[in-house]
Design a protein around this motif. Structure first.
Motif, PDB file in Angstrom:
ATOM      1  N   MET A 146      27.142  67.325  -7.846  1.00  0.00           N
ATOM      2  CA  MET A 146      26.411  66.929  -6.646  1.00  0.00           C
ATOM      3  C   MET A 146      27.267  66.039  -5.747  1.00  0.00           C
ATOM      4  SD  MET A 146      23.386  68.250  -6.467  1.00  0.00           S
ATOM      5  CE  MET A 146      21.920  68.811  -7.327  1.00  0.00           C
ATOM      6  N   ASP A 147      28.071  65.181  -6.361  1.00  0.00           N
ATOM      7  CA  ASP A 147      28.966  64.319  -5.583  1.00  0.00           C
ATOM      8  C   ASP A 147      29.963  65.142  -4.771  1.00  0.00           C
ATOM      9  OD1 ASP A 147      27.944  61.850  -6.107  1.00  0.00           O
ATOM     10  OD2 ASP A 147      29.640  61.114  -7.255  1.00  0.00           O
ATOM     11  N   ARG A 148      30.497  66.195  -5.395  1.00  0.00           N
ATOM     12  CA  ARG A 148      31.457  67.056  -4.692  1.00  0.00           C
ATOM     13  C   ARG A 148      30.791  67.698  -3.472  1.00  0.00           C
ATOM     14  NH1 ARG A 148      36.128  65.254  -7.026  1.00  0.00           N
ATOM     15  NH2 ARG A 148      36.217  65.666  -9.262  1.00  0.00           N
ATOM     16  N   LEU A 149      29.563  68.156  -3.661  1.00  0.00           N
ATOM     17  CA  LEU A 149      28.829  68.757  -2.549  1.00  0.00           C
ATOM     18  C   LEU A 149      28.493  67.717  -1.483  1.00  0.00           C
ATOM     19  CD1 LEU A 149      26.398  71.054  -4.585  1.00  0.00           C
ATOM     20  CD2 LEU A 149      28.387  71.782  -3.251  1.00  0.00           C
ATOM     21  N   ALA A 150      28.176  66.499  -1.923  1.00  0.00           N
ATOM     22  CA  ALA A 150      27.834  65.425  -0.986  1.00  0.00           C
ATOM     23  C   ALA A 150      29.007  65.113  -0.068  1.00  0.00           C
ATOM     24  CB  ALA A 150      27.406  64.177  -1.750  1.00  0.00           C
ATOM     25  N   GLU A 151      30.197  65.081  -0.611  1.00  0.00           N
ATOM     26  CA  GLU A 151      31.387  64.809   0.204  1.00  0.00           C
ATOM     27  C   GLU A 151      31.563  65.881   1.276  1.00  0.00           C
ATOM     28  OE1 GLU A 151      34.799  64.315  -2.243  1.00  0.00           O
ATOM     29  OE2 GLU A 151      34.087  62.480  -3.191  1.00  0.00           O
ATOM     30  N   ILE A 235      23.966  57.019  -4.872  1.00  0.00           N
ATOM     31  CA  ILE A 235      24.008  58.406  -4.388  1.00  0.00           C
ATOM     32  C   ILE A 235      24.352  58.431  -2.899  1.00  0.00           C
ATOM     33  CG2 ILE A 235      22.576  60.444  -3.920  1.00  0.00           C
ATOM     34  CD1 ILE A 235      21.153  59.806  -6.611  1.00  0.00           C
ATOM     35  N   LEU A 236      23.785  57.497  -2.144  1.00  0.00           N
ATOM     36  CA  LEU A 236      24.119  57.418  -0.720  1.00  0.00           C
ATOM     37  C   LEU A 236      25.602  57.154  -0.509  1.00  0.00           C
ATOM     38  CD1 LEU A 236      21.044  55.433   0.620  1.00  0.00           C
ATOM     39  CD2 LEU A 236      21.785  57.673   1.438  1.00  0.00           C
ATOM     40  N   LEU A 237      26.194  56.361  -1.402  1.00  0.00           N
ATOM     41  CA  LEU A 237      27.634  56.094  -1.308  1.00  0.00           C
ATOM     42  C   LEU A 237      28.445  57.364  -1.491  1.00  0.00           C
ATOM     43  CD1 LEU A 237      28.052  52.738  -3.275  1.00  0.00           C
ATOM     44  CD2 LEU A 237      28.425  53.118  -0.838  1.00  0.00           C
ATOM     45  N   SER A 238      27.911  58.318  -2.246  1.00  0.00           N
ATOM     46  CA  SER A 238      28.606  59.586  -2.437  1.00  0.00           C
ATOM     47  C   SER A 238      28.751  60.317  -1.109  1.00  0.00           C
ATOM     48  CB  SER A 238      27.832  60.471  -3.428  1.00  0.00           C
ATOM     49  OG  SER A 238      27.726  59.853  -4.681  1.00  0.00           O
ATOM     50  N   PHE A 239      27.799  60.112  -0.206  1.00  0.00           N
ATOM     51  CA  PHE A 239      27.880  60.678   1.135  1.00  0.00           C
ATOM     52  C   PHE A 239      28.674  59.755   2.053  1.00  0.00           C
ATOM     53  CE2 PHE A 239      24.036  62.499  -0.658  1.00  0.00           C
ATOM     54  CZ  PHE A 239      24.028  63.813  -0.197  1.00  0.00           C
ATOM     55  N   GLN A 240      28.370  58.469   1.989  1.00  0.00           N
ATOM     56  CA  GLN A 240      28.934  57.525   2.960  1.00  0.00           C
ATOM     57  C   GLN A 240      30.343  57.074   2.632  1.00  0.00           C
ATOM     58  OE1 GLN A 240      25.569  54.682   2.790  1.00  0.00           O
ATOM     59  NE2 GLN A 240      25.382  55.029   4.972  1.00  0.00           N
ATOM     60  N   SER A 241      30.786  57.267   1.388  1.00  0.00           N
ATOM     61  CA  SER A 241      32.079  56.719   0.984  1.00  0.00           C
ATOM     62  C   SER A 241      33.210  57.227   1.853  1.00  0.00           C
ATOM     63  CB  SER A 241      32.369  57.060  -0.481  1.00  0.00           C
ATOM     64  OG  SER A 241      32.402  58.457  -0.683  1.00  0.00           O
ATOM     65  N   LEU A 242      33.077  58.450   2.371  1.00  0.00           N
ATOM     66  CA  LEU A 242      34.133  58.986   3.207  1.00  0.00           C
ATOM     67  C   LEU A 242      34.196  58.311   4.568  1.00  0.00           C
ATOM     68  CD1 LEU A 242      34.042  62.826   2.508  1.00  0.00           C
ATOM     69  CD2 LEU A 242      35.676  61.149   1.712  1.00  0.00           C
ATOM     70  N   THR A 243      33.133  57.586   4.930  1.00  0.00           N
ATOM     71  CA  THR A 243      33.151  56.885   6.203  1.00  0.00           C
ATOM     72  C   THR A 243      34.325  55.930   6.296  1.00  0.00           C
ATOM     73  OG1 THR A 243      30.745  56.971   6.237  1.00  0.00           O
ATOM     74  CG2 THR A 243      31.786  55.448   7.761  1.00  0.00           C
ATOM     75  N   VAL A 244      34.586  55.199   5.198  1.00  0.00           N
ATOM     76  CA  VAL A 244      35.671  54.223   5.175  1.00  0.00           C
ATOM     77  C   VAL A 244      37.001  54.925   5.389  1.00  0.00           C
ATOM     78  CG1 VAL A 244      36.835  52.473   3.821  1.00  0.00           C
ATOM     79  CG2 VAL A 244      34.372  52.715   3.654  1.00  0.00           C
ATOM     80  N   THR A 245      37.232  56.013   4.651  1.00  0.00           N
ATOM     81  CA  THR A 245      38.489  56.740   4.745  1.00  0.00           C
ATOM     82  C   THR A 245      38.669  57.321   6.123  1.00  0.00           C
ATOM     83  OG1 THR A 245      38.343  57.302   2.422  1.00  0.00           O
ATOM     84  CG2 THR A 245      39.854  58.594   3.723  1.00  0.00           C
TER      85      THR A 245
END
Length: 250
Positions: A146-151, A235-245
């Protein structure tokens, strides 16, 4: 006699801190051997006997990623007295004492390391590795597939690519059907609900939902509810984590 005993006891306590569980301590003679034989090596340049909150964060991080495949976490102790241990390594990689601890990620086949510039916390270190490697570091309540899909969903949302969003939502439903563990099934539902909400309300939902969950966590809630909300935040971080990058690369 008393002072001798006290001194020996002090040395014992200090020496017990010289190694952190889940890590490998290296020096100028062994570092390259480690670096050349693993896909990813996270090196921590630090005082020989570190202490304090930053070190406590690192200890938790090291233990939690110890079983990760293709990753090794190494400690490079540096001293500015006596034999000046690993001083040459510090000079080679531009590490200054006032910046300790300094983290650098060495990837196999890459000539230069990736410098870590975030907050020196367990969560941010794992997020940093997730951004720069294919190694999955799951937070409590998250599911790898699910994390892979979230990204991917986050990228599609950033590009307003509704077709890809819907395609990924379908894949999330298919992935959910394969989940057997009840806790993972609960988490799977959260991923799907977040995706559905973003498709209906737009990518601003990520921030709104993040603030809502954060505010709820600050209130008076049961331990069970607190864990449920913390899992949703993860779980939200799994989506939002790419925001930082993404922001740093622009």
């Amino acid at each position: 006699m008393y002072w001798t005993f006290a001194y020996l006891f002090f040395l014992f306590i200090i020496s017990s801190k010289a190694h952190t569980p889940g890590t490998v301590t290296v020096d100028i003679l062994t570092f390259d051997k480690i670096r050349n034989n693993f896909d990813a090596v996270l090196a921590k340049f630090d005082d020989k006997y570190p202490f304090g909150e930053k070190y406590d964060q690192f200890k938790r991080f090291a233990i939690n990623v110890a079983n990760s495949k293709n990753l090794v976490v190494v400690e490079i102790p540096i001293t500015d007295y006596g034999e000046k241990e690993n001083e040459m390594l510090a000079l080679e990689y531009g590490v200054k004492k006032e910046d300790h601890p300094v983290y650098k990620l060495f990837l196999k086949g890459k000539s230069k390391p990736i410098d870590y510039t975030g907050d020196k916390t367990e969560d941010d270190l794992r997020r940093f590795l997730s951004h720069n490697t294919n190694i999955w570091f799951g937070f409590p309540g998250t599911v790898e597939e699910m994390d892979r899909l979230a990204e991917q969903f986050f990228v599609a949302s950033s590009n307003n690519d509704e077709n890809t969003q819907k395609s990924l939502l379908e894949k999330a439903h298919e992935a959910f059907k394969k989940l057997v563990d009840k806790k993972e099934q609960m988490s799977g539902k959260s991923y799907i609900k977040i995706m559905e909400s973003v498709i209906k309300q737009g990518s601003d939902f990520f921030k709104r939902e993040g603030r809502r969950v954060e505010n709820l966590l600050k209130g008076k809630i049961t331990n069970e509810k607190k864990q449920e909300l913390q899992h949703r935040a993860n779980i939200l971080l799994s989506f939002q984590s790419l925001t930082v990058t993404t922001d740093k690369e622009l």
